[in-house]
Every structure is written in structure tokens, then in C-alpha cells.
Design a protein around this motif. Structure first.
Motif, PDB file in Angstrom:
ATOM      1  N   LYS A   7     -19.965  -1.660  24.323  1.00 17.13           N
ATOM      2  CA  LYS A   7     -19.710  -0.836  23.135  1.00 17.13           C
ATOM      3  C   LYS A   7     -20.958  -0.886  22.257  1.00 17.13           C
ATOM      4  CE  LYS A   7     -15.658   0.872  21.662  1.00 17.13           C
ATOM      5  NZ  LYS A   7     -15.094   2.071  22.130  1.00 17.13           N
ATOM      6  N   PRO A   8     -21.954  -0.019  22.545  1.00 16.43           N
ATOM      7  CA  PRO A   8     -23.166  -0.022  21.711  1.00 16.43           C
ATOM      8  C   PRO A   8     -22.851   0.364  20.273  1.00 16.43           C
ATOM      9  CG  PRO A   8     -23.486   1.231  23.743  1.00 16.43           C
ATOM     10  CD  PRO A   8     -22.007   0.918  23.637  1.00 16.43           C
ATOM     11  N   PRO A   9     -23.711  -0.012  19.337  1.00 13.29           N
ATOM     12  CA  PRO A   9     -24.955  -0.746  19.537  1.00 13.29           C
ATOM     13  C   PRO A   9     -24.700  -2.206  19.912  1.00 13.29           C
ATOM     14  CG  PRO A   9     -24.639  -0.274  17.200  1.00 13.29           C
ATOM     15  CD  PRO A   9     -23.526   0.401  17.938  1.00 13.29           C
ATOM     16  N   LEU A  10     -25.666  -2.764  20.664  1.00 13.65           N
ATOM     17  CA  LEU A  10     -25.555  -4.120  21.181  1.00 13.65           C
ATOM     18  C   LEU A  10     -26.410  -5.073  20.363  1.00 13.65           C
ATOM     19  CD1 LEU A  10     -25.994  -3.260  24.975  1.00 13.65           C
ATOM     20  CD2 LEU A  10     -23.877  -3.339  23.649  1.00 13.65           C
ATOM     21  N   PHE A  13     -28.628  -7.353  16.331  1.00 14.27           N
ATOM     22  CA  PHE A  13     -28.541  -6.239  15.403  1.00 14.27           C
ATOM     23  C   PHE A  13     -29.677  -6.280  14.392  1.00 14.27           C
ATOM     24  CE2 PHE A  13     -24.041  -7.180  16.510  1.00 14.27           C
ATOM     25  CZ  PHE A  13     -23.765  -6.002  17.177  1.00 14.27           C
ATOM     26  N   GLU A  16     -30.207  -1.128  10.768  1.00 12.62           N
ATOM     27  CA  GLU A  16     -29.752   0.192  11.214  1.00 12.62           C
ATOM     28  C   GLU A  16     -28.606   0.082  12.219  1.00 12.62           C
ATOM     29  OE1 GLU A  16     -31.604   3.702  13.934  1.00 12.62           O
ATOM     30  OE2 GLU A  16     -32.834   3.071  12.225  1.00 12.62           O
ATOM     31  N   SER A  17     -28.751  -0.770  13.218  1.00  4.99           N
ATOM     32  CA  SER A  17     -27.695  -0.871  14.234  1.00  4.99           C
ATOM     33  C   SER A  17     -26.437  -1.546  13.668  1.00  4.99           C
ATOM     34  CB  SER A  17     -28.198  -1.597  15.479  1.00  4.99           C
ATOM     35  OG  SER A  17     -28.591  -2.917  15.196  1.00  4.99           O
ATOM     36  N   ALA A  20     -24.563   1.056  11.676  1.00  5.29           N
ATOM     37  CA  ALA A  20     -23.849   1.950  12.590  1.00  5.29           C
ATOM     38  C   ALA A  20     -22.587   1.272  13.123  1.00  5.29           C
ATOM     39  CB  ALA A  20     -24.758   2.376  13.741  1.00  5.29           C
ATOM     40  N   LYS A  21     -22.674  -0.001  13.479  1.00  2.00           N
ATOM     41  CA  LYS A  21     -21.527  -0.736  14.008  1.00  2.00           C
ATOM     42  C   LYS A  21     -20.410  -0.801  12.964  1.00  2.00           C
ATOM     43  CE  LYS A  21     -20.687  -3.306  17.775  1.00  2.00           C
ATOM     44  NZ  LYS A  21     -20.687  -2.704  19.106  1.00  2.00           N
ATOM     45  N   ASN A  86     -26.313 -11.779  16.518  1.00  4.52           N
ATOM     46  CA  ASN A  86     -25.079 -11.162  17.022  1.00  4.52           C
ATOM     47  C   ASN A  86     -23.937 -11.235  16.007  1.00  4.52           C
ATOM     48  OD1 ASN A  86     -24.595 -13.952  17.220  1.00  4.52           O
ATOM     49  ND2 ASN A  86     -23.275 -13.700  19.013  1.00  4.52           N
ATOM     50  N   GLY A 118     -21.574  -6.106  23.042  1.00  3.84           N
ATOM     51  CA  GLY A 118     -21.328  -5.441  21.765  1.00  3.84           C
ATOM     52  C   GLY A 118     -19.866  -5.415  21.377  1.00  3.84           C
TER      53      GLY A 118
END
Length: 158
Positions: A7-10, A13, A16-17, A20-21, A86, A118
Motif C-alpha cells: 500500500k504505497p507510499p512505502l 517516509f 511529502e509521502s 499523502a499517507k 517507518n 506500507g
């Protein structure tokens, strides 16, 4: 239930990622589909939600079914607080009413830990409910994901 699927983003982090998560999680919870939401968690995911302890996807689904049967017209906003490797920390607020029409705004913080796919393997949530008047609601959008132009928590002074 299906096995673990990435389940990206992985992780690891970055801002930005992680942002998004957080938004993906917010959108999924606002969709209020327990089976779909559960797929963002590892099959062996463990939670502490308030004083309740949940383990595994089947318990996550049952928890969410109970939650959304009680918390009617649920609308949630999440905001990234911090991230490292993580892990992601978020703050959130959501509004809902019970079956007698009493409105509440819940405020809380969550700590999330993800596996290499992720998927969230640990969720620790601390939450407080504040009774509010219907006229004091701040989350106004049709049921489902929050529109991109709706203010976030900081914009609303929360």
C-alpha cells in the motif's frame, strides 16, 4: 480476508509521502467501509483505540462496524504532526452525532508504525470527545472524502 498487499507510499517516509499517507487514511475512514479500511493494516496489526485493544483485520472490521453504527454522519480531518523512517504521528478531529441527535467533536492523536509493504502494523490512538451544538459544527461536506478545497485542522483553528 486477503493477505498483505503493498500500500504505497512505502517507508521510509519523508514529509511529502507521509502527508499523502495521512490523506489516504483520512479519505478511507471518511468512506466508512470497514472492509476496505482494514486493507491498509497488516493482517497482524495491533491497535489501542482509547481503552480498547484490537488485533488483526477481522477485529478491525468489527471495531469499525460498531464505531460507525454509533457515530452517525461521521466526518474526519487528519493532519500530519511528525514523521521518521517507518513512523507517522497525526492529530485529528472528527464530528458525529448519536442516535438521539447529540453532536460531538472528537479530538485526538495517533501514532502509526508501518511494515515494509506500507501497511500499518501498529496504531495507538488517544481520543477525547467534546459535546457541541449542531450549529458549532465545522466539518461541512457531503458524506465521503473531504473535498480538496475544504479547510484542514490548522485552517479551522483546531
Amino acid at each position: 480476508m486477503p493477505e498483505d498487499i503493498a500500500k504505497p507510499p512505502l517507508p521510509p517516509f519523508d514529509i511529502e509521502s507521509a502527508t499523502a499517507k495521512v490523506r489516504f487514511a483520512e479519505d478511507a475512514w471518511n468512506g466508512r467501509n470497514p472492509e476496505k479500511v482494514s486493507l491498509a493494516y497488516s493482517v497482524d496489526s495491533v491497535w489501542r483505540n482509547r481503552a480498547e485493544f484490537v488485533s488483526g483485520r477481522a477485529e478491525i472490521v468489527a471495531f469499525l462496524q460498531r464505531k460507525w453504527a454509533k457515530e452517525l454522519d461521521y466526518r474526519l480531518i487528519k493532519e500530519l504532526w511528525a514523521t521518521h523512517d517507518n513512523r507517522i504521528a497525526v492529530r485529528f478531529a472528527y464530528e458525529w452525532h448519536d442516535d438521539s441527535g447529540s453532536w460531538f467533536r472528537a479530538y485526538g492523536n495517533e501514532n502509526w508504525e508501518f511494515n515494509e509493504l506500507g501497511l500499518m502494523k501498529r496504531r495507538i490512538a488517544s481520543i477525547n470527545d467534546l459535546p457541541i451544538q449542531e450549529g458549532d459544527r465545522k466539518f461541512h461536506w457531503p458524506l465521503g472524502p473531504r473535498p480538496a478545497d475544504h479547510p484542514g485542522l490548522s485552517d479551522l483553528g483546531l
